[in-house]
Design a protein around this motif. Structure first.
Motif, PDB file in Angstrom:
ATOM      1  N   LYS A 172       0.834  -1.211   0.000  1.00 26.84           N
ATOM      2  CA  LYS A 172       0.000   0.000   0.000  1.00 26.84           C
ATOM      3  C   LYS A 172       0.866   1.257   0.000  1.00 26.84           C
ATOM      4  O   LYS A 172       0.591   2.217  -0.727  1.00 26.84           O
ATOM      5  CB  LYS A 172      -0.933  -0.023   1.215  1.00 26.84           C
ATOM      6  CG  LYS A 172      -1.777   1.203   1.387  1.00 26.84           C
ATOM      7  CD  LYS A 172      -2.858   1.310   0.345  1.00 26.84           C
ATOM      8  CE  LYS A 172      -3.858   2.396   0.726  1.00 26.84           C
ATOM      9  NZ  LYS A 172      -3.941   3.458  -0.250  1.00 26.84           N
ATOM     10  N   HIS A 213      -3.282   2.222  -7.642  1.00 24.36           N
ATOM     11  CA  HIS A 213      -4.000   1.349  -6.716  1.00 24.36           C
ATOM     12  C   HIS A 213      -3.151   0.103  -6.496  1.00 24.36           C
ATOM     13  O   HIS A 213      -2.488  -0.359  -7.438  1.00 24.36           O
ATOM     14  CB  HIS A 213      -5.363   0.982  -7.318  1.00 24.36           C
ATOM     15  CG  HIS A 213      -6.289   0.368  -6.343  1.00 24.36           C
ATOM     16  ND1 HIS A 213      -6.230  -0.963  -6.005  1.00 24.36           N
ATOM     17  CD2 HIS A 213      -7.298   0.899  -5.609  1.00 24.36           C
ATOM     18  CE1 HIS A 213      -7.152  -1.235  -5.113  1.00 24.36           C
ATOM     19  NE2 HIS A 213      -7.820  -0.113  -4.858  1.00 24.36           N
ATOM     20  N   LYS A 236      -3.841  -2.902  -6.519  1.00 25.77           N
ATOM     21  CA  LYS A 236      -4.149  -3.973  -7.483  1.00 25.77           C
ATOM     22  C   LYS A 236      -3.412  -3.773  -8.806  1.00 25.77           C
ATOM     23  O   LYS A 236      -3.121  -4.722  -9.503  1.00 25.77           O
ATOM     24  CB  LYS A 236      -5.654  -4.102  -7.712  1.00 25.77           C
ATOM     25  CG  LYS A 236      -6.280  -3.009  -8.520  1.00 25.77           C
ATOM     26  CD  LYS A 236      -7.769  -3.268  -8.737  1.00 25.77           C
ATOM     27  CE  LYS A 236      -8.403  -2.132  -9.478  1.00 25.77           C
ATOM     28  NZ  LYS A 236      -8.179  -2.169 -10.903  1.00 25.77           N
ATOM     29  N   ASP A 237      -3.070  -2.515  -9.126  1.00 28.01           N
ATOM     30  CA  ASP A 237      -2.311  -2.255 -10.356  1.00 28.01           C
ATOM     31  C   ASP A 237      -0.936  -2.907 -10.312  1.00 28.01           C
ATOM     32  O   ASP A 237      -0.404  -3.329 -11.334  1.00 28.01           O
ATOM     33  CB  ASP A 237      -2.175  -0.750 -10.600  1.00 28.01           C
ATOM     34  CG  ASP A 237      -3.517  -0.080 -10.845  1.00 28.01           C
ATOM     35  OD1 ASP A 237      -4.438  -0.749 -11.366  1.00 28.01           O
ATOM     36  OD2 ASP A 237      -3.643   1.116 -10.512  1.00 28.01           O
ATOM     37  N   LEU A 278      -0.329  -5.642  -8.796  1.00 28.23           N
ATOM     38  CA  LEU A 278      -0.526  -7.084  -8.822  1.00 28.23           C
ATOM     39  C   LEU A 278      -1.124  -7.582 -10.131  1.00 28.23           C
ATOM     40  O   LEU A 278      -1.333  -8.771 -10.306  1.00 28.23           O
ATOM     41  CB  LEU A 278      -1.432  -7.494  -7.659  1.00 28.23           C
ATOM     42  CG  LEU A 278      -0.895  -7.185  -6.263  1.00 28.23           C
ATOM     43  CD1 LEU A 278      -1.965  -7.426  -5.218  1.00 28.23           C
ATOM     44  CD2 LEU A 278       0.346  -7.990  -5.971  1.00 28.23           C
ATOM     45  N   ASP A 279      -1.383  -6.659 -11.054  1.00 31.47           N
ATOM     46  CA  ASP A 279      -1.984  -7.013 -12.344  1.00 31.47           C
ATOM     47  C   ASP A 279      -0.886  -7.357 -13.337  1.00 31.47           C
ATOM     48  O   ASP A 279      -0.425  -6.524 -14.105  1.00 31.47           O
ATOM     49  CB  ASP A 279      -2.826  -5.852 -12.850  1.00 31.47           C
ATOM     50  CG  ASP A 279      -3.602  -6.206 -14.104  1.00 31.47           C
ATOM     51  OD1 ASP A 279      -3.742  -7.402 -14.406  1.00 31.47           O
ATOM     52  OD2 ASP A 279      -4.052  -5.275 -14.783  1.00 31.47           O
TER      53      ASP A 279
END
Length: 71
Positions: A54, A63, A65-66, A68-69
């Protein structure tokens, strides 16, 4: 530990950081994140906590999640 996921995350972090024009030294003043931590993460030599994920995402302006994408 799944080294493949660490390497994919490392590559994604480095790519996003460079796209944003941010250097590893820009992480120096962040609580809990050192330049060496970023270096170790970007070379898939260490894993990080969700808290550090974070902090890194906030510094990059993305974010979590970006980061982890990496499909």
């Amino acid at each position: 530990m799944n080294k493949d996921y660490l390497q994919k995350f490392a590559n994604n972090l480095k790519k996003i950081r460079k796209e944003k024009g941010i250097v590893q030294d820009d992480f120096l003043n962040l609580k809990g994140i050192s330049r060496s931590t970023i270096g170790m993460v970007e070379t898939a030599r260490t894993d990080i906590t969700l808290t550090k994920l974070k902090i890194i995402a906030d510094r990059l302006g993305v974010h979590p999640k970006d980061l982890l994408d990496f499909d």
